[in-house]
Design a protein around this motif. Structure first.
Motif, PDB file in Angstrom:
ATOM      1  N   PRO A  67       7.828  23.620  23.628  1.00  0.00           N
ATOM      2  CA  PRO A  67       7.733  24.668  23.025  1.00  0.00           C
ATOM      3  C   PRO A  67       6.614  24.564  21.787  1.00  0.00           C
ATOM      4  CG  PRO A  67      10.087  24.025  23.103  1.00  0.00           C
ATOM      5  CD  PRO A  67       9.300  22.753  23.417  1.00  0.00           C
ATOM      6  N   LEU A  68       6.076  25.593  21.509  1.00  0.00           N
ATOM      7  CA  LEU A  68       4.944  25.717  20.501  1.00  0.00           C
ATOM      8  C   LEU A  68       5.632  26.139  19.101  1.00  0.00           C
ATOM      9  CD1 LEU A  68       1.904  27.785  21.884  1.00  0.00           C
ATOM     10  CD2 LEU A  68       2.327  25.133  21.866  1.00  0.00           C
ATOM     11  N   LEU A  69       5.231  25.606  17.993  1.00  0.00           N
ATOM     12  CA  LEU A  69       5.892  25.864  16.777  1.00  0.00           C
ATOM     13  C   LEU A  69       4.952  26.963  15.958  1.00  0.00           C
ATOM     14  CD1 LEU A  69       7.635  25.258  14.151  1.00  0.00           C
ATOM     15  CD2 LEU A  69       6.077  23.564  13.384  1.00  0.00           C
ATOM     16  N   ILE A  70       5.786  28.081  15.814  1.00  0.00           N
ATOM     17  CA  ILE A  70       5.306  29.137  15.207  1.00  0.00           C
ATOM     18  C   ILE A  70       5.824  29.486  13.683  1.00  0.00           C
ATOM     19  CG2 ILE A  70       4.933  31.737  15.273  1.00  0.00           C
ATOM     20  CD1 ILE A  70       5.134  31.604  18.051  1.00  0.00           C
ATOM     21  N   VAL A  71       4.903  29.252  12.707  1.00  0.00           N
ATOM     22  CA  VAL A  71       5.292  29.836  11.440  1.00  0.00           C
ATOM     23  C   VAL A  71       5.419  31.216  11.226  1.00  0.00           C
ATOM     24  CG1 VAL A  71       5.008  29.543   8.921  1.00  0.00           C
ATOM     25  CG2 VAL A  71       5.047  27.440  10.454  1.00  0.00           C
ATOM     26  N   ILE A  72       6.536  31.798  10.975  1.00  0.00           N
ATOM     27  CA  ILE A  72       6.438  33.227  10.794  1.00  0.00           C
ATOM     28  C   ILE A  72       6.476  33.664   9.173  1.00  0.00           C
ATOM     29  CG2 ILE A  72       7.612  35.495  11.228  1.00  0.00           C
ATOM     30  CD1 ILE A  72       8.677  34.273  13.416  1.00  0.00           C
ATOM     31  N   ASP A  73       5.582  34.434   8.637  1.00  0.00           N
ATOM     32  CA  ASP A  73       5.674  34.610   7.227  1.00  0.00           C
ATOM     33  C   ASP A  73       5.849  36.170   6.738  1.00  0.00           C
ATOM     34  OD1 ASP A  73       4.660  34.347   4.544  1.00  0.00           O
ATOM     35  OD2 ASP A  73       2.661  35.214   5.073  1.00  0.00           O
TER      36      ASP A  73
END
Length: 425
Positions: A189-195
């Motif tokens: 899985p890719l790590l997405i930082v949601i802001d």
């Protein structure tokens, strides 16, 4: 909540590691007051005992508190401001009007800064230095009054003394040597930082709805959580949030959190407001040196203004030495960000979402300036548009919009795996 993958406490964990000061012990309290008052618990602002008053050559500020708390006072420039940080202050019932004056204080903002700390920011009409600060604690009731005397000074003297004090509990740690990241399985899985945009003392855009006043910071946090849960359930993405509650996160810290997490992607969410009231529909932004149009320029100014509350400005962070290295890194990252933005627009359109007439734009948002993490900013809609506001408040619309973003991310990942080697060449 999904355990192990959807880490909404990224910001909170970093803050807890060093930002929050412990309450004063007895010895420390005696150093602060002759009464030996121990500071602890939640303090409340007493609006009836709080006021700012113009004086000849300055302003006198008086803040009433239900009890004494640790605090600090400092000044900032461009524009001239006075900042007061408190531990554990409840601002309920307080009005900004009580802290503004005819000649000295133009505007006042207050609220949560980081977990455990509150901030008061006073925008000054002219340079005024802090001439005196005193907290008086009543030995019987424990109520406290913080008095701050501001006196006129020259612009040069004000600038010489301005600046947030360096404190390891508040500031980002010193840079550490970078090591090559471990190779990642292409199927992992890719790590997405949601802001979620804004937060705490910085509410973002506001609008009146049937249920009352709504604020951008709350709407974007709700949507970020809903989107994050959908992404994690897909099995193709892990998610972390830059904030998981109503507190302030500076633009610099948002980027730092993404790097600390070794994120694969950075996605910033906003729902702004434009005074002309004509803008509506979802828009996806990638980084450029200049805004692509007047509306984008207005949004950049509004987003960056929030960091005046933290005393930082990222508009000119690249010095001559690092600028070349950052440009080299962006030669690979920027095309990937552009491809990501196009994929998101396609995914959102396929879900029948209300898109802006120019859904793909460029602007100089500071949160998009990471040189090595593909980054986009999504204006989900505009609170100044009644249609967009109703959409954002509708759970089914948010679900379809989140699905469009998920589909766009999946399509981008497939394309990125196939073309990334060519981009490097």
């Amino acid at each position: 909540m999904i355990q192990g993958k959807f880490n909404m406490a990224l910001m909170a964990a970093v803050v807890a590691a060093g930002v929050l000061a412990a309450p004063f012990g007895q010895g420390q309290a005696e150093a602060q007051t002759a009464k030996g008052q121990t500071f602890s618990g939640l303090a409340r602002i007493d609006a009836s005992a709080t006021a700012a008053e113009d004086r000849r050559g300055g302003v006198d500020l008086s803040l009433g508190l239900s009890q004494g708390v640790p605090f600090r006072v400092f000044t900032l420039t461009e524009p001239p401001r006075v900042v007061v940080d408190f531990q554990e202050v409840d601002w309920s019932g307080m009005s900004a009007d009580a802290l503004t004056t005819a000649d000295g204080i133009r505007n006042a903002q207050f609220g949560t800064y980081v977990p455990g700390w509150s901030r008061l920011v006073l925008e000054l009409a002219r340079p005024m230095g802090v001439d005196g600060v005193a907290m008086d604690v009543d030995e019987v009731s424990a109520a406290a009054t913080l008095a701050v005397a501001l006196r006129d000074t020259t612009a040069e003297q004000f600038a010489a003394k301005a600046g947030a004090p360096r404190d390891a509990r508040w500031d980002l740690p010193a840079p550490t040597p970078m090591t090559a990241p471990d190779s990642k399985d292409s199927l992992a899985p890719l790590l997405i930082v949601i802001d979620p945009g804004h937060g705490g003392i910085d509410p973002g855009a506001e609008a009146e709805a049937d249920a009352g006043l709504v604020q951008e910071k709350d709407l974007m946090l709700q949507f970020a959580i809903e989107l994050g849960e959908m992404l994690v359930r897909s099995g193709q993405f892990d998610v972390q949030l830059t904030r998981d509650d109503d507190y302030f996160v500076s633009l610099e810290r948002r980027i730092a959190l993404a790097h600390q997490a070794e994120a694969d992607l950075f996605l910033s969410l906003h729902a702004d407001s434009l005074s002309e009231g004509r803008a509506h529909g979802t828009t996806v932004y990638v980084l450029s040196d200049d805004a692509s149009d007047a509306a984008s320029a207005t949004l950049v100014e509004r987003h960056e203004r929030g960091d005046l509350l933290a005393g930082s400005d990222l508009s000119h962070v690249d010095d001559r030495v690092t600028d070349v290295l950052l440009d080299l890194a962006r030669q690979e990252t920027h095309p990937r960000s552009e491809a990501l933005a196009r994929a998101l627009v396609t995914g959102l359109k396929a879900q029948g979402g209300d898109m802006n007439r120019r859904p793909l734009r460029e602007a100089g948002f500071s949160v998009l300036k990471s040189a090595d993490i593909p980054s986009v900013l999504v204006e989900v809609g505009f609170l100044s548009s009644p249609r967009d506001l109703n959409n954002i408040l509708d759970a089914d619309w948010r679900r379809r919009t989140a699905r469009g973003i998920l589909n766009g991310l999946i399509a981008w990942r497939i394309e990125d795996e196939a073309t990334r080697a060519l981009v490097r060449q």
